[in-house]
Enzyme design. Sequence first.
Site, PDB file in Angstrom:
ATOM      1  CG  ASP A  92      35.640  44.666  44.808  1.00  0.00           C
ATOM      2  OD1 ASP A  92      35.125  45.216  43.819  1.00  0.00           O
ATOM      3  OD2 ASP A  92      36.858  44.716  45.088  1.00  0.00           O
ATOM      4  NE  ARG A  93      30.266  38.408  39.855  1.00  0.00           N
ATOM      5  CZ  ARG A  93      30.605  38.714  38.610  1.00  0.00           C
ATOM      6  NH1 ARG A  93      31.365  39.756  38.358  1.00  0.00           N
ATOM      7  NH2 ARG A  93      30.199  37.962  37.601  1.00  0.00           N
ATOM      8  CE  LYS A  94      37.211  45.840  40.985  1.00  0.00           C
ATOM      9  NZ  LYS A  94      37.498  44.998  42.170  1.00  0.00           N
ATOM     10  N   GLY A  96      29.710  43.814  35.163  1.00  0.00           N
ATOM     11  CA  GLY A  96      30.040  44.488  33.913  1.00  0.00           C
ATOM     12  C   GLY A  96      29.508  43.714  32.726  1.00  0.00           C
ATOM     13  CG  ASP A  97      27.577  40.430  30.727  1.00  0.00           C
ATOM     14  OD1 ASP A  97      27.072  40.770  29.631  1.00  0.00           O
ATOM     15  OD2 ASP A  97      28.178  39.360  30.891  1.00  0.00           O
ATOM     16  CB  ILE A  98      23.556  42.647  28.681  1.00  0.00           C
ATOM     17  CG1 ILE A  98      23.413  41.137  28.942  1.00  0.00           C
ATOM     18  CG2 ILE A  98      24.410  42.925  27.450  1.00  0.00           C
ATOM     19  CD1 ILE A  98      22.532  40.433  27.927  1.00  0.00           C
ATOM     20  N   GLY A  99      22.176  44.013  31.151  1.00  0.00           N
ATOM     21  CA  GLY A  99      21.266  44.049  32.287  1.00  0.00           C
ATOM     22  C   GLY A  99      20.737  42.696  32.704  1.00  0.00           C
TER      23      GLY A  99
HETATM   24  O1  S5P Z   1      40.680  50.348  41.570  1.00  0.00           O
HETATM   25  C1  S5P Z   1      40.546  49.435  42.367  1.00  0.00           C
HETATM   26  C2  S5P Z   1      39.292  48.950  42.737  1.00  0.00           C
HETATM   27  C3  S5P Z   1      39.191  47.947  43.695  1.00  0.00           C
HETATM   28  S1  S5P Z   1      37.622  47.532  44.244  1.00  0.00           S
HETATM   29  N1  S5P Z   1      41.644  48.857  42.942  1.00  0.00           N
HETATM   30  C4  S5P Z   1      41.562  47.852  43.870  1.00  0.00           C
HETATM   31  O2  S5P Z   1      42.605  47.420  44.372  1.00  0.00           O
HETATM   32  N2  S5P Z   1      40.323  47.347  44.233  1.00  0.00           N
HETATM   33  C5  S5P Z   1      40.199  46.225  45.199  1.00  0.00           C
HETATM   34  O3  S5P Z   1      40.691  46.675  46.451  1.00  0.00           O
HETATM   35  C6  S5P Z   1      40.975  44.953  44.847  1.00  0.00           C
HETATM   36  O4  S5P Z   1      40.155  44.043  44.151  1.00  0.00           O
HETATM   37  C7  S5P Z   1      41.372  44.418  46.222  1.00  0.00           C
HETATM   38  O5  S5P Z   1      40.332  43.595  46.721  1.00  0.00           O
HETATM   39  C8  S5P Z   1      41.465  45.645  47.108  1.00  0.00           C
HETATM   40  C9  S5P Z   1      42.865  46.166  47.318  1.00  0.00           C
HETATM   41  O6  S5P Z   1      43.647  45.239  48.021  1.00  0.00           O
HETATM   42  P1  S5P Z   1      45.119  45.578  48.563  1.00  0.00           P
HETATM   43  O7  S5P Z   1      45.574  44.290  49.148  1.00  0.00           O
HETATM   44  O8  S5P Z   1      45.961  46.010  47.393  1.00  0.00           O
HETATM   45  O9  S5P Z   1      44.956  46.680  49.591  1.00  0.00           O
END
Ligand code: S5P
EC number: 4.1.1.23
Length: 264
Positions: A92-94, A96-99
């Site tokens: 889940d690195r998300k 969000g930057d330039i290519g």
């Molecule tokens: O919109 C989002 C997207 C993500 S990936 N909301 C989120 O909570 N997440 C991730 O999901 C967040 O980074 C965390 O790792 C997980 C939710 O964790 P919880 O403990 O609240 O269930």
Amino acid sequence: ATITQSYQERASLPNTSPVASYLLRLIATKQTNLCVSADVSTTRELLQLAEEVGDSICMLKTHADIINDFGPRTIQGLKEIAAKKHFLIFEDRKFGDIGSTVQKQFTAGPLQIVRWANIINAHIFPGPAIITALSQAAHKPPLLRSLLILAEMSSAGNLMTGSYTEQCVVEARKNPEFVMGFIAQRSLNEQPGDNFVTMTPGVQIGATGDGLGQQYNTPEQVIIEAGTDIIIVGRGVYGAQDKRAKAEEYRVRAWKAYEERIGP
Ligand code: S5P
């Protein structure tokens, strides 16, 4: 249309990325649409959690950058448990930057995400080149990797609504080989032919929020009412005393909700 189709049926529809096809078959075979979010801080806890919940999940989601001692041992351990218990790994690195920058973040540094994560995610606010850049980096040397676009978030007051979300779907449709679906709060399969996998975080039984913006729904709200495919549960599972039993409880709830949704 995908709302009433089974995971099994959807695995062989056209416009389905290879990783999505594999995942949909895995979900059908293991009868689990649960992804556990392993937001723990050591390799020991991560691998122990993976062992404990492995039989109940289709996917394990990681935040590698919060593991204090992340290294080759973490990667090897994760890969071994994933192969033994049959689940995919989602970092889940998300991005969000330039290519150019995301290519380096994906392949280099201490995490070397491309080596071990089957699935990654990205924001498209930097523009669509983020998709082509990540795809390119995943394909030399050729690795079977897939991307989830963050189209909606679970946190209160987030700005990912309306035309932003719509644009995520437009860009996903242009890259069906690499983009397997979305992180979103509802199914975004709106056009005939859409077969994206929707994964939904912000799921916990018996809680409405965490005091830091997180908002929770139940498995039934997410799977039946919002029509999504996979629930992502973090604290609801790893915060429990008996993590194995808790994961199994979420698996059963989400699987029954799916069965109710597709009907007899
Ligand atoms: O919109 C989002 C997207 C993500 S990936 N909301 C989120 O909570 N997440 C991730 O999901 C967040 O980074 C965390 O790792 C997980 C939710 O964790 P919880 O403990 O609240 O269930």
